[in-house]
Design a protein around this motif. Structure first.
Motif, PDB file in Angstrom:
ATOM      1  N   GLY A  16       0.816  -1.204   0.000  1.00  0.00           N
ATOM      2  CA  GLY A  16       0.000   0.000   0.000  1.00  0.00           C
ATOM      3  C   GLY A  16       0.846   1.250   0.000  1.00  0.00           C
ATOM      4  O   GLY A  16       1.724   1.408   0.834  1.00  0.00           O
ATOM      5  N   VAL A  17       0.587   2.136  -0.956  1.00  0.00           N
ATOM      6  CA  VAL A  17       1.199   3.456  -0.961  1.00  0.00           C
ATOM      7  C   VAL A  17       0.118   4.405  -0.454  1.00  0.00           C
ATOM      8  O   VAL A  17      -0.781   4.791  -1.185  1.00  0.00           O
ATOM      9  CB  VAL A  17       1.680   3.880  -2.365  1.00  0.00           C
ATOM     10  N   LEU A  18       0.191   4.710   0.830  1.00  0.00           N
ATOM     11  CA  LEU A  18      -0.811   5.573   1.438  1.00  0.00           C
ATOM     12  C   LEU A  18      -0.545   7.034   1.087  1.00  0.00           C
ATOM     13  O   LEU A  18       0.570   7.397   0.705  1.00  0.00           O
ATOM     14  CB  LEU A  18      -0.785   5.404   2.959  1.00  0.00           C
ATOM     15  N   SER A  19      -1.531   7.855   1.217  1.00  0.00           N
ATOM     16  CA  SER A  19      -1.421   9.312   1.129  1.00  0.00           C
ATOM     17  C   SER A  19      -1.453   9.894  -0.265  1.00  0.00           C
ATOM     18  O   SER A  19      -1.440  11.108  -0.398  1.00  0.00           O
ATOM     19  CB  SER A  19      -0.151   9.834   1.828  1.00  0.00           C
ATOM     20  N   VAL A  20      -1.461   9.105  -1.312  1.00  0.00           N
ATOM     21  CA  VAL A  20      -1.438   9.695  -2.651  1.00  0.00           C
ATOM     22  C   VAL A  20      -2.684  10.553  -2.854  1.00  0.00           C
ATOM     23  O   VAL A  20      -2.588  11.729  -3.211  1.00  0.00           O
ATOM     24  CB  VAL A  20      -1.312   8.623  -3.752  1.00  0.00           C
ATOM     25  N   GLY A  21      -3.849   9.988  -2.624  1.00  0.00           N
ATOM     26  CA  GLY A  21      -5.081  10.763  -2.790  1.00  0.00           C
ATOM     27  C   GLY A  21      -5.148  11.932  -1.834  1.00  0.00           C
ATOM     28  O   GLY A  21      -5.522  13.047  -2.219  1.00  0.00           O
ATOM     29  N   SER A  22      -4.763  11.697  -0.576  1.00  0.00           N
ATOM     30  CA  SER A  22      -4.760  12.772   0.417  1.00  0.00           C
ATOM     31  C   SER A  22      -3.805  13.885   0.013  1.00  0.00           C
ATOM     32  O   SER A  22      -4.107  15.074   0.167  1.00  0.00           O
ATOM     33  CB  SER A  22      -4.341  12.240   1.786  1.00  0.00           C
ATOM     34  N   ALA A  23      -2.648  13.510  -0.479  1.00  0.00           N
ATOM     35  CA  ALA A  23      -1.652  14.505  -0.895  1.00  0.00           C
ATOM     36  C   ALA A  23      -2.163  15.323  -2.074  1.00  0.00           C
ATOM     37  O   ALA A  23      -1.993  16.543  -2.110  1.00  0.00           O
ATOM     38  CB  ALA A  23      -0.333  13.825  -1.245  1.00  0.00           C
ATOM     39  N   LEU A  24      -2.792  14.658  -3.044  1.00  0.00           N
ATOM     40  CA  LEU A  24      -3.323  15.387  -4.198  1.00  0.00           C
ATOM     41  C   LEU A  24      -4.422  16.348  -3.767  1.00  0.00           C
ATOM     42  O   LEU A  24      -4.483  17.495  -4.249  1.00  0.00           O
ATOM     43  CB  LEU A  24      -3.835  14.414  -5.258  1.00  0.00           C
ATOM     44  N   ASP A  25      -5.295  15.927  -2.862  1.00  0.00           N
ATOM     45  CA  ASP A  25      -6.340  16.816  -2.339  1.00  0.00           C
ATOM     46  C   ASP A  25      -5.732  17.993  -1.584  1.00  0.00           C
ATOM     47  O   ASP A  25      -6.150  19.139  -1.740  1.00  0.00           O
ATOM     48  CB  ASP A  25      -7.288  16.057  -1.406  1.00  0.00           C
ATOM     49  N   TRP A  26      -4.735  17.705  -0.754  1.00  0.00           N
ATOM     50  CA  TRP A  26      -4.081  18.752   0.033  1.00  0.00           C
ATOM     51  C   TRP A  26      -3.395  19.769  -0.885  1.00  0.00           C
ATOM     52  O   TRP A  26      -3.537  20.969  -0.697  1.00  0.00           O
ATOM     53  CB  TRP A  26      -3.087  18.097   0.989  1.00  0.00           C
ATOM     54  N   SER A  28      -4.123  20.399  -3.993  1.00  0.00           N
ATOM     55  CA  SER A  28      -5.168  21.135  -4.694  1.00  0.00           C
ATOM     56  C   SER A  28      -5.686  22.277  -3.830  1.00  0.00           C
ATOM     57  O   SER A  28      -5.915  23.387  -4.325  1.00  0.00           O
ATOM     58  CB  SER A  28      -6.306  20.192  -5.073  1.00  0.00           C
ATOM     59  N   GLY A  29      -5.854  22.022  -2.533  1.00  0.00           N
ATOM     60  CA  GLY A  29      -6.289  23.070  -1.616  1.00  0.00           C
ATOM     61  C   GLY A  29      -5.303  24.214  -1.520  1.00  0.00           C
ATOM     62  O   GLY A  29      -5.678  25.352  -1.216  1.00  0.00           O
ATOM     63  N   LEU A  30      -4.038  23.927  -1.798  1.00  0.00           N
ATOM     64  CA  LEU A  30      -3.000  24.972  -1.802  1.00  0.00           C
ATOM     65  C   LEU A  30      -2.886  25.664  -3.154  1.00  0.00           C
ATOM     66  O   LEU A  30      -2.103  26.598  -3.306  1.00  0.00           O
ATOM     67  CB  LEU A  30      -1.633  24.366  -1.457  1.00  0.00           C
ATOM     68  N   GLY A  31      -3.644  25.164  -4.136  1.00  0.00           N
ATOM     69  CA  GLY A  31      -3.569  25.739  -5.479  1.00  0.00           C
ATOM     70  C   GLY A  31      -2.567  25.062  -6.379  1.00  0.00           C
ATOM     71  O   GLY A  31      -2.273  25.554  -7.470  1.00  0.00           O
ATOM     72  N   VAL A  32      -2.000  23.936  -5.958  1.00  0.00           N
ATOM     73  CA  VAL A  32      -1.056  23.174  -6.778  1.00  0.00           C
ATOM     74  C   VAL A  32      -1.818  21.995  -7.365  1.00  0.00           C
ATOM     75  O   VAL A  32      -2.072  21.007  -6.685  1.00  0.00           O
ATOM     76  CB  VAL A  32       0.150  22.668  -5.948  1.00  0.00           C
ATOM     77  N   GLU A  33      -2.239  22.128  -8.611  1.00  0.00           N
ATOM     78  CA  GLU A  33      -3.011  21.079  -9.276  1.00  0.00           C
ATOM     79  C   GLU A  33      -2.060  20.116  -9.983  1.00  0.00           C
ATOM     80  O   GLU A  33      -1.122  20.539 -10.649  1.00  0.00           O
ATOM     81  CB  GLU A  33      -3.983  21.675 -10.294  1.00  0.00           C
ATOM     82  N   ILE A  34      -2.307  18.827  -9.821  1.00  0.00           N
ATOM     83  CA  ILE A  34      -1.541  17.809 -10.537  1.00  0.00           C
ATOM     84  C   ILE A  34      -2.520  17.065 -11.430  1.00  0.00           C
ATOM     85  O   ILE A  34      -3.440  16.420 -10.955  1.00  0.00           O
ATOM     86  CB  ILE A  34      -0.836  16.841  -9.576  1.00  0.00           C
ATOM     87  N   ASP A  35      -2.316  17.219 -12.748  1.00  0.00           N
ATOM     88  CA  ASP A  35      -3.168  16.547 -13.727  1.00  0.00           C
ATOM     89  C   ASP A  35      -2.306  16.124 -14.913  1.00  0.00           C
ATOM     90  O   ASP A  35      -1.074  16.222 -14.850  1.00  0.00           O
ATOM     91  CB  ASP A  35      -4.320  17.461 -14.168  1.00  0.00           C
ATOM     92  N   ALA A  36      -2.915  15.666 -16.000  1.00  0.00           N
ATOM     93  CA  ALA A  36      -2.145  15.203 -17.167  1.00  0.00           C
ATOM     94  C   ALA A  36      -1.261  16.317 -17.723  1.00  0.00           C
ATOM     95  O   ALA A  36      -0.143  16.062 -18.178  1.00  0.00           O
ATOM     96  CB  ALA A  36      -3.082  14.686 -18.244  1.00  0.00           C
ATOM     97  N   ASN A  37      -1.719  17.546 -17.674  1.00  0.00           N
ATOM     98  CA  ASN A  37      -0.908  18.664 -18.170  1.00  0.00           C
ATOM     99  C   ASN A  37       0.317  18.894 -17.299  1.00  0.00           C
ATOM    100  O   ASN A  37       1.355  19.327 -17.800  1.00  0.00           O
ATOM    101  CB  ASN A  37      -1.752  19.936 -18.254  1.00  0.00           C
ATOM    102  N   THR A  38       0.202  18.623 -16.024  1.00  0.00           N
ATOM    103  CA  THR A  38       1.354  18.771 -15.129  1.00  0.00           C
ATOM    104  C   THR A  38       2.478  17.853 -15.577  1.00  0.00           C
ATOM    105  O   THR A  38       3.636  18.264 -15.648  1.00  0.00           O
ATOM    106  CB  THR A  38       0.960  18.431 -13.675  1.00  0.00           C
ATOM    107  N   HIS A  39       2.137  16.604 -15.884  1.00  0.00           N
ATOM    108  CA  HIS A  39       3.157  15.647 -16.333  1.00  0.00           C
ATOM    109  C   HIS A  39       3.859  16.163 -17.584  1.00  0.00           C
ATOM    110  O   HIS A  39       5.081  16.083 -17.697  1.00  0.00           O
ATOM    111  CB  HIS A  39       2.526  14.278 -16.618  1.00  0.00           C
ATOM    112  N   ARG A  40       3.093  16.694 -18.525  1.00  0.00           N
ATOM    113  CA  ARG A  40       3.701  17.220 -19.763  1.00  0.00           C
ATOM    114  C   ARG A  40       4.583  18.428 -19.476  1.00  0.00           C
ATOM    115  O   ARG A  40       5.646  18.588 -20.058  1.00  0.00           O
ATOM    116  CB  ARG A  40       2.602  17.601 -20.756  1.00  0.00           C
ATOM    117  N   ARG A  41       4.142  19.280 -18.568  1.00  0.00           N
ATOM    118  CA  ARG A  41       4.860  20.514 -18.268  1.00  0.00           C
ATOM    119  C   ARG A  41       6.183  20.248 -17.549  1.00  0.00           C
ATOM    120  O   ARG A  41       7.173  20.932 -17.792  1.00  0.00           O
ATOM    121  CB  ARG A  41       3.952  21.414 -17.425  1.00  0.00           C
ATOM    122  N   ILE A  42       6.220  19.256 -16.663  1.00  0.00           N
ATOM    123  CA  ILE A  42       7.438  19.042 -15.876  1.00  0.00           C
ATOM    124  C   ILE A  42       8.333  17.939 -16.433  1.00  0.00           C
ATOM    125  O   ILE A  42       9.437  17.744 -15.942  1.00  0.00           O
ATOM    126  CB  ILE A  42       7.118  18.762 -14.388  1.00  0.00           C
TER     127      ILE A  42
END
Length: 101
Positions: A16-26, A28-42
């Motif tokens: 189990g890799v815990l926290s992935v969903g929690s981290a993405l939600d957290w 997002s709340g800070l304004g750091v969105e991780i989506d398919a475009n993020t992968h292309r950008r970085i």
């Protein structure tokens, strides 16, 4: 053991890799969105100086420590949202590699 069939027991790897969903939600709340475009950008960027242990709800396999807390190291005034996104994505990959190892 995953299951037993005519040929005998079949063993599987479970981790189990815990926290992935929690981290993405957290994030997002800070304004750091991780989506398919993020992968292309970085993609292809130099590694960030950030190091993340994404244990927002503890660690899963192989450590199983629900009391472990998250760590972000290497922040500076030059840190960008993309740096943070890259560090978290890298940390998820490292956790998977750790389980496989």
């Amino acid at each position: 053991m995953g299951w037993d069939d005519d040929q005998g027991p079949v063993y599987v790897l479970d981790g189990g890799v815990l926290s992935v969903g929690s981290a993405l939600d957290w994030l997002s709340g800070l304004g750091v969105e991780i989506d398919a475009n993020t992968h292309r950008r970085i993609a292809g960027r130099d590694p960030s100086s950030l190091v993340v242990l994404p244990s927002l709800v503890g660690t899963g396999a192989p450590w199983w420590d629900r009391k472990e807390t998250a760590i972000i190291s290497g922040l500076s005034s030059a840190t960008t949202g993309d740096d943070i996104a890259q560090a978290f994505l890298d940390s998820f990959a490292y956790r998977v590699a750790e389980i496989l190892e």
